[in-house]
Motif scaffolding. Structure first.
Motif, PDB file in Angstrom:
ATOM      1  N   THR A 590       5.569  33.822  -7.614  1.00  0.00           N
ATOM      2  CA  THR A 590       5.663  33.396  -9.008  1.00  0.00           C
ATOM      3  C   THR A 590       5.613  31.876  -9.111  1.00  0.00           C
ATOM      4  O   THR A 590       4.978  31.324 -10.022  1.00  0.00           O
ATOM      5  CB  THR A 590       6.960  33.928  -9.636  1.00  0.00           C
ATOM      6  N   THR A 591       6.263  31.209  -8.173  1.00  0.00           N
ATOM      7  CA  THR A 591       6.234  29.743  -8.146  1.00  0.00           C
ATOM      8  C   THR A 591       4.812  29.226  -7.984  1.00  0.00           C
ATOM      9  O   THR A 591       4.399  28.266  -8.665  1.00  0.00           O
ATOM     10  CB  THR A 591       7.117  29.211  -7.003  1.00  0.00           C
ATOM     11  N   PHE A 594       3.039  29.419 -11.296  1.00  0.00           N
ATOM     12  CA  PHE A 594       3.408  28.332 -12.210  1.00  0.00           C
ATOM     13  C   PHE A 594       2.727  27.015 -11.814  1.00  0.00           C
ATOM     14  O   PHE A 594       2.222  26.273 -12.663  1.00  0.00           O
ATOM     15  CB  PHE A 594       4.927  28.150 -12.230  1.00  0.00           C
ATOM     16  N   PHE A 597      -0.819  27.137 -12.776  1.00  0.00           N
ATOM     17  CA  PHE A 597      -0.968  27.027 -14.227  1.00  0.00           C
ATOM     18  C   PHE A 597      -1.048  25.557 -14.655  1.00  0.00           C
ATOM     19  O   PHE A 597      -1.947  25.157 -15.394  1.00  0.00           O
ATOM     20  CB  PHE A 597       0.201  27.722 -14.919  1.00  0.00           C
ATOM     21  N   PHE A 598      -0.124  24.751 -14.190  1.00  0.00           N
ATOM     22  CA  PHE A 598      -0.114  23.340 -14.573  1.00  0.00           C
ATOM     23  C   PHE A 598      -1.230  22.559 -13.884  1.00  0.00           C
ATOM     24  O   PHE A 598      -1.789  21.614 -14.453  1.00  0.00           O
ATOM     25  CB  PHE A 598       1.247  22.721 -14.260  1.00  0.00           C
ATOM     26  N   SER A 616      -3.801  32.063 -13.859  1.00  0.00           N
ATOM     27  CA  SER A 616      -2.449  31.771 -13.365  1.00  0.00           C
ATOM     28  C   SER A 616      -1.422  32.634 -14.073  1.00  0.00           C
ATOM     29  O   SER A 616      -0.509  33.198 -13.446  1.00  0.00           O
ATOM     30  CB  SER A 616      -2.120  30.294 -13.567  1.00  0.00           C
ATOM     31  N   PHE A 617      -1.569  32.740 -15.393  1.00  0.00           N
ATOM     32  CA  PHE A 617      -0.646  33.570 -16.166  1.00  0.00           C
ATOM     33  C   PHE A 617      -0.736  35.034 -15.731  1.00  0.00           C
ATOM     34  O   PHE A 617       0.293  35.711 -15.563  1.00  0.00           O
ATOM     35  CB  PHE A 617      -0.958  33.444 -17.660  1.00  0.00           C
ATOM     36  N   ILE A 620       1.024  35.571 -12.412  1.00  0.00           N
ATOM     37  CA  ILE A 620       2.477  35.646 -12.596  1.00  0.00           C
ATOM     38  C   ILE A 620       2.872  37.008 -13.168  1.00  0.00           C
ATOM     39  O   ILE A 620       3.833  37.638 -12.708  1.00  0.00           O
ATOM     40  CB  ILE A 620       2.960  34.510 -13.522  1.00  0.00           C
ATOM     41  N   ARG A 624       5.275  39.846 -11.388  1.00  0.00           N
ATOM     42  CA  ARG A 624       6.528  40.320 -11.982  1.00  0.00           C
ATOM     43  C   ARG A 624       6.510  41.836 -12.158  1.00  0.00           C
ATOM     44  O   ARG A 624       7.513  42.513 -11.915  1.00  0.00           O
ATOM     45  CB  ARG A 624       6.765  39.642 -13.331  1.00  0.00           C
TER      46      ARG A 624
END
Length: 999
Positions: A590-591, A594, A597-598, A616-617, A620, A624
């Protein structure tokens, strides 16, 4: 890469040999004379308790002439006692407790504690020898060798007692020389989906033998239905209720049919956890039941006025318990044979009421036998504390024997509520000596071969250094040029080092390094030096060090990958971190999502910014969703709720994934116009059909196992239908699909279109009207899918393997793999957008995906989480290689998929190149990076498992985790060397040039 695989395999072999415990088994065979010599010196030449005749029995506390021993595999203790709850495994086996409470002098019910690991072969060896088989015996659970160590069956055999047997064929693998072959009926034991064949075989043969008791002295029956029911359905299933009720009736019938001089002993060899599995050391796995019955009033229980010793409240939490090895001296003395020479168990006190002085004699005889064993063993004889303790007991016992105070000793001891209240009593002194000896032996048998352990660690470290140099510090072109030199140099140096190591082992004779192992060490040293020699000949060490900054570290993403590797390595320093590794891996993935994403918003092109953010979204989100699938391990306790069960909604999700997944894959193919040729045929038709076959297979499995459905609907052909579906699906995916992919078309299409083209020589055009006349119609060919020709083709091969793994995965495991495909496709898009194809972080994330889906397909780093039942999806009996293939695909499937998918990091969305060797070199580099990551993890587990080898949780947590890492490393070496690099990716890259051009 083949040389690296050999080197690392040798390293793991050395460590495993040194770490997995073994003990020296003494070959001595106990006899009446050598066990009685010391006792007879005090009792005189005649005694009604001990015989001095070689033709007579050794010990006479009871009138039993025969015994019936029934093993109900995995019979957990709480299955046999009343309980106010209504779970299917409760209150369906009442015969033990009812007989024990209503006829206390005829029966005995005790909690029977197994020593881990709780596997059947290991338990049977302990029950028969009275000793403690070490951890490595668990690995022999499916390939039992004859037990030549002194045991109960060999003692029966040497005392001319005929042994009849029926049931689990593990007995014949271990004890066939001692069993009467004319009354032996073994049955295949490992088909855990078969609940009835073995039990029916035992029932069919045991009752005729009970009518003809002249042909046997010892009758052994081993029922497997309860164990198989647990493996297949878990204990909380209506099939468990039916099986327990059946065996309860069978035991009751046997109790009625035995003769007055026959002792009936029924026990479970281990228990089972909440999932129905075993192998570890949780409470439910080690607590089995022991029941002894005689038609004569023979047993005496401890006085228990406040119901504290035989209390069944809280599932029998505080109920009286004995160790499983205690049954060995108990049976030996009750049947009049010598106690097996290596025994460390203590006689069960309640079993000697037939003669009230019997337990005093039994206790001292056992202490004498244990002392004799200790003094014979070089590693145990010098314990002065135990020697002194035994001498004190012997002096005190001799005095009581001469005064004939047997009755007084028994009466005092039998009234106690807890043995700790009577330490001054002679019987308790004996018992404490026996327990102390057992504990000392456990400590002594933790014999680790430090030489082999450190050879393994050092060799694996050398392989890691060589891997880093070979893949990261030396240019790939140079590596390609040095391959032949490395092979030739390794061959020559292997011969040199084998000669040197053999000479060293002969001259210095180091313990644990025989000639064969010295040769193996020579091979490892020859390979490592053979790989390094050409490199070191061309480059200096200083130059290689300078390349670390330039080649090893590319950018911030590389530091992210290095940080994750470092943190992942730290996990193995703590048992708590290992327990929660599944959640930690999910957090790291998950990290990464993120960060990606940025990082996407730093791209210069707008469409890449938003496309990278979207992927990226989604990465994640899928991570999850995947982490919601949980199969908890026992140590996680109430903080984890397992949902990994076959349910109607999990079947529905399988059908949904069969519909949706091909469309999702198609959408990714359409981005590069690659849904052409073979793609539309395989993804749209063949792959979707296989997914529906898989969903239908698990539908039949659910119908077959549902109590409500089977009560109203009987489908007789489900078993045959499931076999047919499974064989069809595996045939299409692994064999037909792979063969078709090898020679099939690419995912491309040549599109011909017409276009107007002006005259290329405009100088000839004098007027505008002539310009129009000078145009001509030309046909233009466009190759659709050209921009992803390698990746789109290779991904079809990946889908073949995926279909095979999904088949053997349970429904929620299949859903997990559905998410894996989405994560991989999203990751491939991200590495293209972020330009991290050969960056360390991309390989690290891929490997982490393997770990995440290992956990979410229902596995943990424990023996009991292995889903053995899937081994019988393709065959009804054990059949090589299909049974083994199914278990491997089920257990290690996520890692196999990741290893197969590694080349896609390089070739996804790459157009044809004029330098295919360069592309192949990048694939090799990424593959070696996977090996570097896994080698680091494995190396750390070796070091920490060795460092914490006296830790309380070493065999429960650290050792299984080391074995899992070793298996993964071995698997990665095989898959990456021979499939991902050696065949599949090279095929995908080079075949283009065989068809469309030259290499």
């Amino acid at each position: 890469m083949i040389l690296f695989a050999i080197l690392q395999t040798i390293a793991l072999t050395f460590f495993t040999r040194g770490f997995l415990l073994s003990r020296n088994v003494l070959p001595d065979l106990a006899t009446c004379q050598n066990q009685q010599s010391e006792i007879l010196s005090k009792l005189g030449k005649s005694s009604k308790y001990i015989s001095n005749s070689s033709n007579d029995s050794c010990f006479h506390p009871s009138p039993f002439k025969k015994t019936v021993i029934l093993v109900i595999d995995a019979l957990r203790f709480d299955f046999t006692i009343p309980n106010p709850n209504t779970a299917p495994y409760l209150n369906n086996f009442p015969i033990f407790y009812d007989t024990f409470t209503n006829n206390s002098e005829n029966a005995l019910l005790l909690k029977f504690l197994a020593d881990p690991p709780t596997t059947t072969l290991q338990r049977l060896k302990g029950l028969s020898t009275g000793s403690l088989p070490t951890f490595i015996d668990a690995g022999s659970n499916f390939d039992g060798d004859t037990v030549w160590e002194d045991n109960l069956l060999s003692q029966f055999y040497h005392h001319n007692k005929s042994i009849a047997f029926m049931g689990d064929d593990t007995w014949t693998a271990m004890f066939s020389p001692f069993i009467n072959s004319s009354i032996c009926y073994p049955y295949d034991s490992l088909n855990v989906w078969d609940l009835h064949s073995v039990d029916n075989g035992v029932i069919e043969n045991i009752f005729p033998l009970l009518e003809e008791q002249e042909s046997w002295d010892v009758l052994v029956g081993h029922f497997l239905g309860v164990d198989h029911c647990g493996h297949r359905y878990g204990p909380d299933h209506y099939a468990m209720k039916q099986k327990l009720l059946q065996l309860n009736d069978i035991v009751e019938q046997i109790m009625q049919k035995i003769s007055d001089d026959t002792l009936l002993i029924v026990f479970g060899d281990h228990g089972m956890d909440s999932t129905g599995n075993h192998g570890g050391e949780s409470k439910d796995e080690i607590e089995a039941a022991l029941f002894m019955y005689s038609k004569q009033p023979f047993f005496k229980h401890f006085d228990d006025p406040d119901n504290s010793i035989y209390n069944i409240s809280n599932g029998g939490e505080n109920y009286r318990h004995v160790n499983q090895i205690d049954i060995t001296p108990t049976i030996a003395m009750l049947l009049g044979i010598p106690i097996p020479f290596n025994n460390l168990g203590s006689p069960i006190a309640e079993a000697f009421q037939g003669d009230k002085t019997g337990y005093s004699i039994a206790s001292m005889l056992t202490s004498s036998q244990i002392n004799n064993y200790r003094l014979t063993s070089n590693e145990l004889r010098d314990d002065e504390l135990l020697n002194e303790k035994y001498q004190t007991i012997w002096d005190k016992w001799s005095e009581e024997i001469l005064n004939e105070n047997y009755q007084k000793i028994w009466e005092q001891w039998s009234k106690i509520k807890s043995k700790s209240e009577s330490n001054s009593l002679l019987i308790d002194d004996n018992y404490n000596y026996q327990l102390s000896s057992l504990q000392k032996c456990k400590e002594k048998w933790a014999n680790f071969d430090d030489l082999n352990i450190w050879i393994g660690i050092i060799l694996l470290f050398i392989s890691l250094v060589v891997l880093i140099i070979y893949s990261k510090l030396v240019p790939s072109v140079v590596v390609y040029q040095l391959n032949n030199q490395c092979l030739m140099g390794s061959f020559i140096l292997i011969l040199v080092y084998c000669a040197l190591s053999t000479a060293f082992s002969i001259v210095f004779k180091p313990q644990g390094l025989t000639i064969n192992w010295a040769l193996l060490l020579g091979v490892a040293l020859g390979i490592s030096n053979g790989i390094l020699a050409p490199i070191m000949d061309r480059y200096s060490l200083f130059w290689l060090l300078l390349q670390i900054r330039e080649n090893l570290v590319q950018n911030g993403w590389t530091y992210t990958g290095m940080l994750i590797i470092f943190l992942h390595s730290l996990i193995f320093t703590s048992n708590s971190f290992i327990i929660w590794e599944d959640k930690i891996v999910s957090f790291w993935l998950t990290t990464f999502g993120f960060l990606a994403f940025f990082k996407s918003f730093q791209q210069k092109e707008d469409h890449k910014k938003y496309l990278g953010a979207y992927h990226s979204f989604m990465f994640i989100l899928f991570t999850r969703l995947t982490s919601l699938i949980t199969s908890c391990r026992e140590e996680q306790g109430g903080k984890c709720v397992s949902n990994f069960k076959i349910s109607w909604w999990s079947i529905v999700l399988l059908y949904i994934s069969a519909i949706v997944l091909p469309y999702i894959i198609k959408s990714f193919y359409n981005v590069s116009y690659s849904y052409q040729g073979a793609a539309s045929l395989w993804i749209g038709k063949a792959f979707r059909s296989v997914l529906f076959l898989i969903a239908f297979y698990w539908t039949l499995e659910y119908i077959e196992n549902d109590e409500v459905i089977t009560a109203y609907l009987y489908i007789p052909f489900t078993k045959g239908a499931k076999l047919t579906i499974a064989r069809t699906a595996i045939g299409i995916s692994l064999f037909v699909g792979t063969i078709g992919w090898t020679g099939g078309p690419f995912c491309v299409k040549v599109d011909l279109s017409e276009t107007e083209v002006l005259d290329p020589n405009p100088s000839k055009i004098k007027k505008k009207s002539q310009a129009v006349k000078s145009t001509e119609i030309q046909k233009v060919a466009k190759i659709l899918g050209y921009g992803n020709v390698y990746g789109s083709s290779y991904f079809l091969f990946f889908l073949n393997i995926l279909a095979a793994v999904m088949l053997v995965s349970k429904p929620l495991g299949g859903l997990s793999l559905f998410f894996l495909v989405n994560q991989l496709l999203t990751l491939f898009e991200l590495v293209d957008i972020l330009n991290i194809r050969t960056n360390l972080v991309s390989v690290v994330v891929m490997t982490l995906l393997g770990y995440l889906h290992f956990f979410t397909t229902g596995h943990q780093a424990t023996l009991q989480s292995i889903q053995w039942e899937t081994g019988f999806m393709f065959t009804e009996t054990i059949s090589f290689p299909f049974t083994h293939l199914a278990i491997i695909l089920n257990t290690l499937g996520p890692f196999i998929l990741i290893a197969v998918a590694i080349p896609l990091l390089v070739i996804w969305k790459i157009p044809p190149t004029k330098k295919p060797i360069t592309l192949c070199s990048k694939i090799v580099e990424n593959s070696m990076t996977v090996l570097i990551y896994q080698t680091i993890l494995t190396l750390v587990t070796l070091v920490m498992t060795n460092h914490l080898r006296r830790h309380l949780m070493v065999w429960k947590i650290f050792a299984p985790r080391f074995m899992l890492n070793a298996l993964i490393l071995f698997l990665f070496n095989i898959i990456l060397t021979f499939i991902s690099v050696g065949y599949s990716s090279v095929n995908a890259v080079l075949r283009w040039y065989q068809v469309f051009g030259t290499r």
